[in-house]
Design an enzyme around this catalytic site. Structure first.
Site, short mmCIF file in Angstrom:
data_model
loop_
_atom_site.label_atom_id
_atom_site.label_comp_id
_atom_site.label_asym_id
_atom_site.label_seq_id
_atom_site.Cartn_x
_atom_site.Cartn_y
_atom_site.Cartn_z
N LYS A 13 0.56 5.78 7.27
CA LYS A 13 -0.83 5.74 6.81
C LYS A 13 -1.36 4.30 6.79
CE LYS A 13 0.13 7.73 2.83
NZ LYS A 13 1.58 8.02 2.91
N ARG A 87 -3.66 12.09 -4.34
CA ARG A 87 -2.23 12.35 -4.18
C ARG A 87 -1.81 13.57 -4.97
NH1 ARG A 87 -0.05 7.16 -2.54
NH2 ARG A 87 2.17 7.23 -2.17
N ARG A 126 11.76 -0.54 6.28
CA ARG A 126 10.43 -1.16 6.24
C ARG A 126 10.45 -2.50 5.49
NH1 ARG A 126 5.33 2.26 4.24
NH2 ARG A 126 6.37 2.29 2.23
N ARG A 160 9.90 -3.73 -0.27
CA ARG A 160 9.30 -3.18 -1.49
C ARG A 160 10.39 -2.57 -2.36
NH1 ARG A 160 4.26 0.56 0.36
NH2 ARG A 160 5.15 1.80 -1.32
N ARG A 171 10.43 9.43 -4.64
CA ARG A 171 9.08 9.42 -4.05
C ARG A 171 8.86 10.65 -3.17
NH1 ARG A 171 8.70 4.13 -0.90
NH2 ARG A 171 6.52 4.64 -0.55
P1 AMP Z 1 1.90 3.77 -1.52
O1 AMP Z 1 1.76 2.33 -1.21
O2 AMP Z 1 0.70 4.58 -1.14
O3 AMP Z 1 3.19 4.36 -1.01
O4 AMP Z 1 1.98 3.89 -3.13
C1 AMP Z 1 2.99 3.25 -3.85
C2 AMP Z 1 3.04 3.80 -5.26
O5 AMP Z 1 1.79 3.56 -5.93
C3 AMP Z 1 3.28 5.29 -5.40
O6 AMP Z 1 4.64 5.66 -5.29
C4 AMP Z 1 2.72 5.54 -6.81
O7 AMP Z 1 3.61 5.09 -7.80
C5 AMP Z 1 1.49 4.62 -6.83
N1 AMP Z 1 0.30 5.32 -6.33
C6 AMP Z 1 -0.38 5.07 -5.17
N2 AMP Z 1 -1.43 5.89 -5.03
C7 AMP Z 1 -1.43 6.70 -6.13
C8 AMP Z 1 -2.24 7.77 -6.57
N3 AMP Z 1 -3.29 8.21 -5.83
N4 AMP Z 1 -1.96 8.34 -7.76
C9 AMP Z 1 -0.93 7.91 -8.51
N5 AMP Z 1 -0.10 6.93 -8.15
C10 AMP Z 1 -0.33 6.31 -6.96
#
Ligand code: AMP
Length: 213
Positions: A13, A87, A126, A160, A171
């Site tokens: 994404k 999400r 990654r 990360r 996750r």
């Molecule tokens: P990402 O970079 O999109 O993989 O997001 C990393 C982390 O941020 C996720 O594992 C969640 O802990 C938090 N996060 C990101 N987007 C959301 C969301 N829409 N709702 C809740 N937590 C989020």
């Protein structure tokens, strides 16, 4: 067209969103990036969110939704990509009312479909640039010089915390339980579009471009 880009962690994404920004001038709203930026700057939001990110859990809806609401309210007419939001079903429903309130529309909810096995390999390998957000992979797309970002030249490539194996499992579970139901949700709204995220980056990008033009 404004879009929601969703799919499992590691589906690509962020990579696709970066191309949409670079090549089509769209505006990228990544809730994950906003949380990480706040964590880096140790803001109250970052301090609250850190626990959840470290565990691979979702940050509570109240926090996440108001953050997105504020960001959307400040947009200046640019077409946007919502990456990582919504999400879960509640976020999807609240998003509809936020869009209505701001007289905005999302024309496509694009699901990047990738089976679990390649996701684990993508996520564990990654690496990300802390400075500019560029994404690398130890095997598939390593930086030219170890640890140094090809894009901004800084020595700030890192893994990360939540891309470490212990957190990835959580996750993916969170994704399956909370995010996957969005497929049915968006199918019903009529804006659902699905693309296989296993093809190479350029092909996936071309398909997204076709869908949104
Ligand atoms: P990402 O970079 O999109 O993989 O997001 C990393 C982390 O941020 C996720 O594992 C969640 O802990 C938090 N996060 C990101 N987007 C959301 C969301 N829409 N709702 C809740 N937590 C989020």
């Amino acid at each position: 067209m404004n879009i929601v880009l969703f799919g499992p962690p590691g589906a690509g994404k962020g990579t696709q969103a970066a191309l949409l920004v670079q090549r089509l001038g769209m505006f990228h709203i990544s809730t994950g990036d906003i949380f990480r930026e706040n964590i880096k700057n140790k803001t109250p939001l970052g301090i609250e969110a850190k626990n959840y990110l470290d565990k691979g859990a979702l940050v509570p809806d109240s926090v996440t939704i108001s953050m997105v609401d504020d960001t959307l309210a400040k947009l200046s007419g640019k077409k946007f990509i919502l990456d990582g939001f919504p999400r879960n079903l509640n976020q999807a429903m609240v998003l509809e009312s936020i869009l209505k309130k701001l007289s905005l529309q999302v024309g496509g909810a694009i699901f990047l479909k990738v089976p679990f096995a390649p996701l684990i390999k993508r996520l564990t390998g990654r690496r990300v640039c802390k400075n500019c957000g560029a994404v690398f992979h130890v095997e598939f797309s390593p930086p030219k010089a170890a640890g140094i970002c090809d894009k901004c030249g800084k020595e700030s490539i890192y893994q990360r915390e939540d891309d470490k194996e212990a957190v990835i499992e959580k996750r993916l579970k969170t994704y399956e339980e909370s995010t996957l139901p969005l497929v049915e949700y968006y199918r019903k709204t009529g804006i659902y579009k699905e693309i296989s995220g296993t093809e190479d980056t350029e092909r996936v990008f071309e398909k997204i471009k076709q869908l949104i033009s």
